[in-house]
Design a protein around this motif. Structure first.
Motif, PDB file in Angstrom:
ATOM      1  N   GLY A   1       2.609   1.410  -9.772  1.00 56.56           N
ATOM      2  CA  GLY A   1       3.668   1.919  -8.902  1.00 56.56           C
ATOM      3  C   GLY A   1       3.535   3.404  -8.600  1.00 56.56           C
ATOM      4  N   LYS A   2       3.961   3.778  -7.389  1.00 53.60           N
ATOM      5  CA  LYS A   2       3.981   5.190  -6.982  1.00 53.60           C
ATOM      6  C   LYS A   2       5.376   5.746  -7.201  1.00 53.60           C
ATOM      7  N   HIS A   3       5.434   7.027  -7.518  1.00 60.81           N
ATOM      8  CA  HIS A   3       6.706   7.734  -7.559  1.00 60.81           C
ATOM      9  C   HIS A   3       7.024   8.225  -6.145  1.00 60.81           C
ATOM     10  N   THR A   4       8.274   8.614  -5.933  1.00 60.20           N
ATOM     11  CA  THR A   4       8.655   9.077  -4.594  1.00 60.20           C
ATOM     12  C   THR A   4       7.894  10.331  -4.193  1.00 60.20           C
TER      13      THR A   4
ATOM     14  N   TYR B   1       0.826  -1.209   0.000  1.00 59.53           N
ATOM     15  CA  TYR B   1       0.000   0.000   0.000  1.00 59.53           C
ATOM     16  C   TYR B   1       0.861   1.261   0.000  1.00 59.53           C
ATOM     17  N   TYR B   2       2.082   1.149   0.497  1.00 65.28           N
ATOM     18  CA  TYR B   2       2.994   2.286   0.490  1.00 65.28           C
ATOM     19  C   TYR B   2       3.635   2.476  -0.883  1.00 65.28           C
ATOM     20  N   ASP B   3       3.983   1.377  -1.550  1.00 61.52           N
ATOM     21  CA  ASP B   3       4.706   1.433  -2.822  1.00 61.52           C
ATOM     22  C   ASP B   3       3.814   1.495  -4.056  1.00 61.52           C
ATOM     23  N   TYR B   4       2.531   1.126  -3.929  1.00 54.59           N
ATOM     24  CA  TYR B   4       1.662   1.007  -5.097  1.00 54.59           C
ATOM     25  C   TYR B   4       0.294   1.622  -4.836  1.00 54.59           C
ATOM     26  N   TYR B   5      -0.347   2.046  -5.930  1.00 50.97           N
ATOM     27  CA  TYR B   5      -1.770   2.363  -5.910  1.00 50.97           C
ATOM     28  C   TYR B   5      -2.503   1.072  -6.218  1.00 50.97           C
ATOM     29  N   VAL B   6      -3.429   0.667  -5.382  1.00 50.88           N
ATOM     30  CA  VAL B   6      -4.194  -0.555  -5.611  1.00 50.88           C
ATOM     31  C   VAL B   6      -5.459  -0.164  -6.367  1.00 50.88           C
TER      32      VAL B   6
ATOM     33  N   ARG C   1       3.683  12.922  -0.747  1.00 49.75           N
ATOM     34  CA  ARG C   1       2.397  13.610  -0.684  1.00 49.75           C
ATOM     35  C   ARG C   1       1.411  12.831   0.183  1.00 49.75           C
ATOM     36  N   VAL C   2       1.368  11.517   0.023  1.00 47.21           N
ATOM     37  CA  VAL C   2       0.464  10.681   0.817  1.00 47.21           C
ATOM     38  C   VAL C   2       0.839  10.744   2.298  1.00 47.21           C
ATOM     39  N   GLU C   3       2.137  10.705   2.584  1.00 48.56           N
ATOM     40  CA  GLU C   3       2.590  10.810   3.979  1.00 48.56           C
ATOM     41  C   GLU C   3       2.206  12.162   4.579  1.00 48.56           C
ATOM     42  N   ARG C   4       2.356  13.221   3.799  1.00 46.92           N
ATOM     43  CA  ARG C   4       1.999  14.556   4.261  1.00 46.92           C
ATOM     44  C   ARG C   4       0.505  14.640   4.574  1.00 46.92           C
TER      45      ARG C   4
END
Length: 147
Positions: A123-126, A13-18, A131-134
């Motif tokens: 896949g998510k970019h860094t 869930y951290y590395d990818y959009y499901v 942005r998601v963490e923020r």
């Protein structure tokens, strides 16, 4: 009644959009079921490939059962996932054409049978991860201030 553990892949869930998910059965051998019931398995480094019209779960680690024969089963062997042909074809088209990947999200028991939740992921970019963490941090701050 004992609560059976679920083995989750939080890193996915951290590395990818499901985008989509599918519940599949999993083909296991003897003592692997006991190990999964004890929660002694990991899907953090695993992925799913489609070969010859089958979903194959690769690099899922299931610890050997204590009293099992040491020559019985390879802990990191490739396991077959059980799904309908039309679901496999649909996922195969999306993986080949649109750049998605198949990742196991969760392993759990349902009705006495082991199931794997397969996610069709992009896949998510860094910068997306930041942005998601923020956004998550802002929601936590708002919840703390509202108390």
């Amino acid at each position: 009644m004992n609560k059976l553990p679920t083995i989750e892949n939080k890193k996915a869930y951290y590395d990818y959009y499901v985008e989509e998910s599918l519940e599949c059965g999993i083909e296991l051998r003897g003592n692997e079921v006991k190990s999964i019931r004890e929660g002694r398995a990991s899907i953090k480094e695993s992925w799913i490939a489609i070969e010859d019209g089958q979903l194959l779960l690769k690099k899922m680690h299931i610890n050997a059962w204590g009293t099992a024969n040491k020559f019985d089963v390879d802990e990191d062997r490739t396991r077959v996932l059980l799904a309908h042909k039309n679901e496999i074809r649909s996922f195969n088209k999306q993986v080949q054409q649109q750049g998605y990947t198949l990742i196991p999200l969760k392993v759990y028991f349902k009705g006495g049978r082991a199931k794997v939740l397969v996610g069709l992921c992009k896949g998510k970019h860094t910068y997306d991860k930041r942005r998601v963490e923020r956004e998550k941090q802002v929601k936590l701050d708002i919840a703390r201030n509202c108390r």
